[in-house]
Every structure is written in C-alpha cells, then in structure tokens.
Design a protein around this motif. Structure first.
Motif, PDB file in Angstrom:
ATOM      1  N   SER A  75      -3.586   5.424   3.122  1.00 41.44           N
ATOM      2  CA  SER A  75      -2.435   4.963   3.891  1.00 41.44           C
ATOM      3  C   SER A  75      -2.271   3.453   3.693  1.00 41.44           C
ATOM      4  CB  SER A  75      -2.624   5.269   5.376  1.00 41.44           C
ATOM      5  OG  SER A  75      -3.713   4.521   5.898  1.00 41.44           O
ATOM      6  N   PRO A  76      -1.049   2.934   3.874  1.00 42.61           N
ATOM      7  CA  PRO A  76      -0.846   1.487   3.730  1.00 42.61           C
ATOM      8  C   PRO A  76      -1.764   0.669   4.626  1.00 42.61           C
ATOM      9  CG  PRO A  76       1.264   2.613   3.744  1.00 42.61           C
ATOM     10  CD  PRO A  76       0.225   3.654   4.067  1.00 42.61           C
ATOM     11  N   ALA A  77      -2.022   1.153   5.844  1.00 39.50           N
ATOM     12  CA  ALA A  77      -2.906   0.413   6.748  1.00 39.50           C
ATOM     13  C   ALA A  77      -4.323   0.346   6.187  1.00 39.50           C
ATOM     14  CB  ALA A  77      -2.915   1.072   8.128  1.00 39.50           C
ATOM     15  N   GLU A  78      -4.775   1.427   5.583  1.00 40.81           N
ATOM     16  CA  GLU A  78      -6.124   1.439   4.996  1.00 40.81           C
ATOM     17  C   GLU A  78      -6.203   0.536   3.772  1.00 40.81           C
ATOM     18  OE1 GLU A  78      -8.676   5.325   5.294  1.00 40.81           O
ATOM     19  OE2 GLU A  78      -6.653   5.810   4.618  1.00 40.81           O
ATOM     20  N   ILE A  79      -5.197   0.600   2.926  1.00 44.46           N
ATOM     21  CA  ILE A  79      -5.190  -0.227   1.717  1.00 44.46           C
ATOM     22  C   ILE A  79      -5.255  -1.707   2.100  1.00 44.46           C
ATOM     23  CG2 ILE A  79      -3.848  -0.898  -0.312  1.00 44.46           C
ATOM     24  CD1 ILE A  79      -4.974   1.865  -0.621  1.00 44.46           C
ATOM     25  N   THR A  80      -4.501  -2.077   3.146  1.00 43.53           N
ATOM     26  CA  THR A  80      -4.505  -3.460   3.611  1.00 43.53           C
ATOM     27  C   THR A  80      -5.853  -3.833   4.217  1.00 43.53           C
ATOM     28  OG1 THR A  80      -2.124  -3.377   4.028  1.00 43.53           O
ATOM     29  CG2 THR A  80      -3.370  -5.112   5.138  1.00 43.53           C
ATOM     30  N   HIS A 102      -9.493   9.104  -3.340  1.00 47.36           N
ATOM     31  CA  HIS A 102      -9.091   8.904  -1.948  1.00 47.36           C
ATOM     32  C   HIS A 102      -8.167   7.705  -1.799  1.00 47.36           C
ATOM     33  CE1 HIS A 102     -11.166  11.828   0.678  1.00 47.36           C
ATOM     34  NE2 HIS A 102     -12.008  11.917  -0.334  1.00 47.36           N
ATOM     35  N   ASP A 103      -8.220   6.785  -2.741  1.00 51.75           N
ATOM     36  CA  ASP A 103      -7.343   5.619  -2.704  1.00 51.75           C
ATOM     37  C   ASP A 103      -5.937   5.951  -3.192  1.00 51.75           C
ATOM     38  OD1 ASP A 103      -9.554   4.052  -1.877  1.00 51.75           O
ATOM     39  OD2 ASP A 103     -10.184   3.822  -3.974  1.00 51.75           O
ATOM     40  N   ALA A 104      -5.754   7.163  -3.735  1.00 45.03           N
ATOM     41  CA  ALA A 104      -4.448   7.611  -4.227  1.00 45.03           C
ATOM     42  C   ALA A 104      -4.116   8.988  -3.669  1.00 45.03           C
ATOM     43  CB  ALA A 104      -4.452   7.644  -5.757  1.00 45.03           C
ATOM     44  N   LEU A 105      -4.612   9.282  -2.480  1.00 46.03           N
ATOM     45  CA  LEU A 105      -4.549  10.635  -1.937  1.00 46.03           C
ATOM     46  C   LEU A 105      -3.132  11.166  -1.821  1.00 46.03           C
ATOM     47  CD1 LEU A 105      -6.723  12.639  -0.684  1.00 46.03           C
ATOM     48  CD2 LEU A 105      -5.807  11.906   1.518  1.00 46.03           C
ATOM     49  N   ALA A 106      -2.235  10.355  -1.311  1.00 44.65           N
ATOM     50  CA  ALA A 106      -0.850  10.769  -1.107  1.00 44.65           C
ATOM     51  C   ALA A 106       0.045   9.555  -1.278  1.00 44.65           C
ATOM     52  CB  ALA A 106      -0.670  11.381   0.285  1.00 44.65           C
ATOM     53  N   GLY A 107       1.347   9.821  -1.457  1.00 46.05           N
ATOM     54  CA  GLY A 107       2.283   8.720  -1.633  1.00 46.05           C
ATOM     55  C   GLY A 107       2.651   8.541  -3.094  1.00 46.05           C
ATOM     56  N   PRO A 108       3.226   7.383  -3.453  1.00 44.87           N
ATOM     57  CA  PRO A 108       3.644   7.131  -4.838  1.00 44.87           C
ATOM     58  C   PRO A 108       2.477   7.287  -5.810  1.00 44.87           C
ATOM     59  CG  PRO A 108       4.474   5.439  -3.365  1.00 44.87           C
ATOM     60  CD  PRO A 108       3.502   6.246  -2.567  1.00 44.87           C
ATOM     61  N   GLY A 109       2.781   7.782  -6.994  1.00 50.40           N
ATOM     62  CA  GLY A 109       1.716   8.081  -7.934  1.00 50.40           C
ATOM     63  C   GLY A 109       1.341   6.979  -8.892  1.00 50.40           C
ATOM     64  N   GLY A 110       2.104   5.897  -8.952  1.00 56.94           N
ATOM     65  CA  GLY A 110       1.842   4.850  -9.926  1.00 56.94           C
ATOM     66  C   GLY A 110       0.768   3.874  -9.493  1.00 56.94           C
ATOM     67  N   GLU A 112       1.118   0.865  -9.086  1.00 56.85           N
ATOM     68  CA  GLU A 112       1.650  -0.210  -8.254  1.00 56.85           C
ATOM     69  C   GLU A 112       1.161  -0.120  -6.811  1.00 56.85           C
ATOM     70  OE1 GLU A 112       4.646   3.170  -8.395  1.00 56.85           O
ATOM     71  OE2 GLU A 112       3.491   2.020  -9.861  1.00 56.85           O
ATOM     72  N   ARG A 113       0.706   1.042  -6.388  1.00 59.80           N
ATOM     73  CA  ARG A 113       0.169   1.183  -5.031  1.00 59.80           C
ATOM     74  C   ARG A 113      -1.040   0.261  -4.816  1.00 59.80           C
ATOM     75  NH1 ARG A 113      -1.579   6.006  -2.925  1.00 59.80           N
ATOM     76  NH2 ARG A 113      -0.206   7.301  -4.173  1.00 59.80           N
ATOM     77  N   ASP A 123      -8.167  -9.675 -14.483  1.00 58.70           N
ATOM     78  CA  ASP A 123      -7.701 -11.056 -14.547  1.00 58.70           C
ATOM     79  C   ASP A 123      -6.216 -11.166 -14.894  1.00 58.70           C
ATOM     80  OD1 ASP A 123     -10.290 -11.914 -13.985  1.00 58.70           O
ATOM     81  OD2 ASP A 123     -10.838 -11.999 -16.110  1.00 58.70           O
ATOM     82  N   ALA A 124      -5.537 -10.020 -15.015  1.00 60.55           N
ATOM     83  CA  ALA A 124      -4.135 -10.043 -15.427  1.00 60.55           C
ATOM     84  C   ALA A 124      -3.193 -10.372 -14.271  1.00 60.55           C
ATOM     85  CB  ALA A 124      -3.740  -8.698 -16.035  1.00 60.55           C
ATOM     86  N   GLY A 125      -3.685 -10.285 -13.020  1.00 62.74           N
ATOM     87  CA  GLY A 125      -2.836 -10.567 -11.877  1.00 62.74           C
ATOM     88  C   GLY A 125      -1.852  -9.462 -11.570  1.00 62.74           C
ATOM     89  N   GLU A 126      -2.150  -8.253 -12.024  1.00 62.15           N
ATOM     90  CA  GLU A 126      -1.253  -7.118 -11.789  1.00 62.15           C
ATOM     91  C   GLU A 126      -2.072  -5.843 -11.689  1.00 62.15           C
ATOM     92  OE1 GLU A 126      -0.187  -6.178 -16.472  1.00 62.15           O
ATOM     93  OE2 GLU A 126       1.208  -7.365 -15.273  1.00 62.15           O
ATOM     94  N   ALA A 127      -1.422  -4.789 -11.200  1.00 57.14           N
ATOM     95  CA  ALA A 127      -2.088  -3.492 -11.073  1.00 57.14           C
ATOM     96  C   ALA A 127      -1.827  -2.677 -12.328  1.00 57.14           C
ATOM     97  CB  ALA A 127      -1.590  -2.756  -9.833  1.00 57.14           C
ATOM     98  N   SER A 128      -2.583  -2.949 -13.377  1.00 59.30           N
ATOM     99  CA  SER A 128      -2.451  -2.220 -14.635  1.00 59.30           C
ATOM    100  C   SER A 128      -3.839  -1.892 -15.163  1.00 59.30           C
ATOM    101  CB  SER A 128      -1.676  -3.051 -15.664  1.00 59.30           C
ATOM    102  OG  SER A 128      -2.378  -4.243 -15.967  1.00 59.30           O
ATOM    103  N   PHE A 129      -3.928  -0.861 -15.994  1.00 60.78           N
ATOM    104  CA  PHE A 129      -5.210  -0.407 -16.528  1.00 60.78           C
ATOM    105  C   PHE A 129      -5.031   0.058 -17.963  1.00 60.78           C
ATOM    106  CE2 PHE A 129      -5.247   0.211 -11.964  1.00 60.78           C
ATOM    107  CZ  PHE A 129      -6.448  -0.351 -11.594  1.00 60.78           C
ATOM    108  N   PRO A 130      -6.095  -0.096 -18.781  1.00 60.44           N
ATOM    109  CA  PRO A 130      -7.343  -0.768 -18.442  1.00 60.44           C
ATOM    110  C   PRO A 130      -7.159  -2.286 -18.419  1.00 60.44           C
ATOM    111  CG  PRO A 130      -7.372  -0.173 -20.747  1.00 60.44           C
ATOM    112  CD  PRO A 130      -6.092   0.394 -20.177  1.00 60.44           C
ATOM    113  N   GLN A 131      -8.075  -2.955 -17.752  1.00 61.53           N
ATOM    114  CA  GLN A 131      -8.180  -4.405 -17.828  1.00 61.53           C
ATOM    115  C   GLN A 131      -9.581  -4.747 -18.296  1.00 61.53           C
ATOM    116  OE1 GLN A 131      -6.379  -7.110 -15.066  1.00 61.53           O
ATOM    117  NE2 GLN A 131      -5.323  -5.458 -13.964  1.00 61.53           N
ATOM    118  N   VAL A 132      -9.672  -5.806 -19.074  1.00 65.61           N
ATOM    119  CA  VAL A 132     -10.960  -6.237 -19.610  1.00 65.61           C
ATOM    120  C   VAL A 132     -11.304  -7.585 -18.996  1.00 65.61           C
ATOM    121  CG1 VAL A 132     -12.323  -6.705 -21.669  1.00 65.61           C
ATOM    122  CG2 VAL A 132     -10.425  -5.057 -21.772  1.00 65.61           C
ATOM    123  N   ARG A 133     -12.469  -7.642 -18.359  1.00 69.40           N
ATOM    124  CA  ARG A 133     -12.961  -8.896 -17.790  1.00 69.40           C
ATOM    125  C   ARG A 133     -14.219  -9.304 -18.538  1.00 69.40           C
ATOM    126  NH1 ARG A 133     -12.394  -8.657 -11.190  1.00 69.40           N
ATOM    127  NH2 ARG A 133     -11.167 -10.560 -11.417  1.00 69.40           N
TER     128      ARG A 133
END
Length: 305
Positions: A75-80, A102-110, A112-113, A123-133
């Motif tokens: 839920s948005p409250a949990e993510i926050t 569980h972090d993607a249980l319901a709601g939008p599928g992308g 971006e959640r 380190d990209a500053g965005e919600a994208s995968f994969p990322q290499v650190r």
C-alpha cells in the motif's frame, strides 16, 4: 589487500502503519494478505528486526543489500513508511534494495511504484532495472523480480527487456575484474520454492548467467537459509545464497539471520570470499554467530548436492 564487507538481509516485513489498509482494498489481493498478516505478525516481530539491524550496524559493513519484501500489502502508506525505515539505516548510497513480491502485491504493475525508493535502488536516480552499482571491488547488479500476481500466487518475473539489459551489463569489460554480485528477490534455481512462488523466467536468467558469468547471486523470498548454485561459463558453479526473514522469530520457518560477505581481492587475480552467518538459533533469544563458510566450498557443496 583490504577486505570489502557486504551485509545481506531480506524479507523484513515491516509492521503495517496506520492507513496501510483501506476500504478500497477489500476488492484487491490486499484483503487476503491482511487476513494472512493476522498470523504472520506473530512471527515477524519488530523487536527481532531491531536486534538484527543493531547487530548488523555494530559490524559496520561497507555496503548493505536487502533483497525485498519490506512491506506486506504494497500500500502507499507502507511504501512511504518503508522509506522512513530505510532512511534510519544510513546513507542510501550504502544500501541497495531489490523489491520483493509483497512490495508489488497490488496496484500498478510498473517499476514506477518504487520511485520513492530510487536512492536505494541504484545510482541512476530512477526506478529502473537492472542498475549497476560499483562499490570498492564489487559491481552490484540489482534486479527486480517483483510484479502483481493473482490471488494465492507469489511468483516473480524479470522480463525480456530487463534480462537483455542484464546481459549487456554483465558483458561490460569495465566490470571484468570486479566481483560481480547479482541481487534479486526470487531464487533463480530449481527446488528453492514451490511452483506458485517461483521465478517464472528463471531459465532465461540462468541462460544469461551461463553465458556471461557472475561470482555470487543473493536472494530472499524463501524465508530459509538456502545454498544453491547455477551454471556459469564452461559449466563452472555460481554460488546462490538466500537468507531467512530478518524479522522472524523461531517458528516453522528459519529464524532471523543476516550474512556478512567478506570479499578480498587476491594479488594474483580473483577474489577470496568468506560468509559469516549471524542471527537467532532455533532456541536462542539473542543474535550471535551461527557459522563461517568459504564461498568456494559452498558452491562445490551445492553443485554436488
């Protein structure tokens, strides 16, 4: 040469904050998870998680990897609330999070959640995968296998695009001499979890690893301490390690544990790696050392099991 230490923990299942479940959630998969949480909250204890995190912080690792399931209902409250918990751990640059089912249980599928977690994803500053650190001698390849699923399913999927990008990232000569660490929530090997919890495209992931190689794969999801392996180039074994839930008291699942992975570059090339397991014993109430293992020995044992 100096030793680089990575802490691995998983599946903290943070207590749901006020507002984590609303009337609109009655018509989503969150209702089933809320019912299940009535039992799970007796197992996933905040005091256990706090003790484990305190023990981990006392060890002062160079980097921390958390392989998913920070929330229960997504839920948005949990993510926050999970972001606030992450902020309390320390600098986001020193912590890498791979989201869980569980972090993607319901709601939008992308992806971006997970935008609110971007500083911890890479380190990209965005919600994208994969990322290499790149951290010290280590290149961390952070994947996301989390996606919404039908009721009673906890499967994951990486998808063709993410796998293609992983293939290219692992092939990058800039990482050839580094310790290549792959992180995701779902186990990539057969037999680790039931069919309803499996990684749907695990064969495709294993094909990439067999082609490009890696030094270690870390996962969560199973709520057990698991040792496995997948094949790398030339049939060499790539070790796969999973840890139990970081908040679990002794129960039908393994009690809370975290791993310290000590990576030491060898003068002649390659890396020597030791794993130190710390957590609760089946009967214990305090966090203590549970054992020490050489990564090469674990890979050999998993390959011949």
């Amino acid at each position: 040469m100096s030793i680089y230490r990575i802490a691995h923990l998983s599946d903290p299942h943070l207590p749901p904050p006020p507002g984590a479940f609303g009337l609109s959630d009655v018509f989503t998969k969150r209702l089933l998870s809320r019912i299940a949480w009535r039992k799970k909250r007796k197992i996933h204890r905040p005091e256990v998680l706090a003790a484990l995190v305190a023990d981990m912080k006392a060890a002062a690792p160079d980097h921390v990897v958390i392989s998913g399931d920070l929330t229960n209902f997504a839920s948005p409250a949990e993510i926050t609330a999970a972001r606030a918990w992450l902020e309390a751990l320390g600098d986001a640059a020193d912590h890498t999070i791979s989201p869980g089912n569980h972090d993607a249980l319901a709601g939008p599928g992308g992806h971006e959640r997970f935008a609110i977690w971007s500083p911890w994803l890479g380190d990209a500053g965005e919600a994208s995968f994969p990322q290499v650190r790149v951290r010290g001698p280590v290149a961390i390849f952070n994947l996301c296998s989390a996606l919404p699923t039908a009721p009673h399913l906890a499967t994951g999927r990486l998808g063709t695009e993410q796998l293609q990008r992983l293939d290219a990232a692992l092939a990058d000569p800039a990482h050839a001499e580094r310790f290549r660490l792959v992180v995701l929530h779902h186990p990539p090997h057969h037999g680790a979890v039931s069919k309803r919890k499996r990684l749907e495209d695990q064969e495709a992931l294993r094909a990439v690893l067999a082609k490009r190689g890696a030094d270690l794969v870390l996962h969560g999801h199973a709520h057990e301490a698991l040792v496995g392996s997948v094949r790398g180039p030339g049939g060499a074994a790539i070790p796969v390690l999973g840890v139990p839930s970081a908040s679990a008291k002794p129960s039908r699942h393994a009690p809370a544990r975290w791993h310290q992975i000590e990576i030491e570059p060898r003068p002649e090339g390659g890396h020597a790696v030791r794993v130190v397991a710390r957590g609760l014993s089946e009967t214990g109430t305090e966090i203590s050392e549970l054992g020490r293992f050489i990564l090469a020995d674990l890979a050999t044992r998993a390959e011949t099991a």
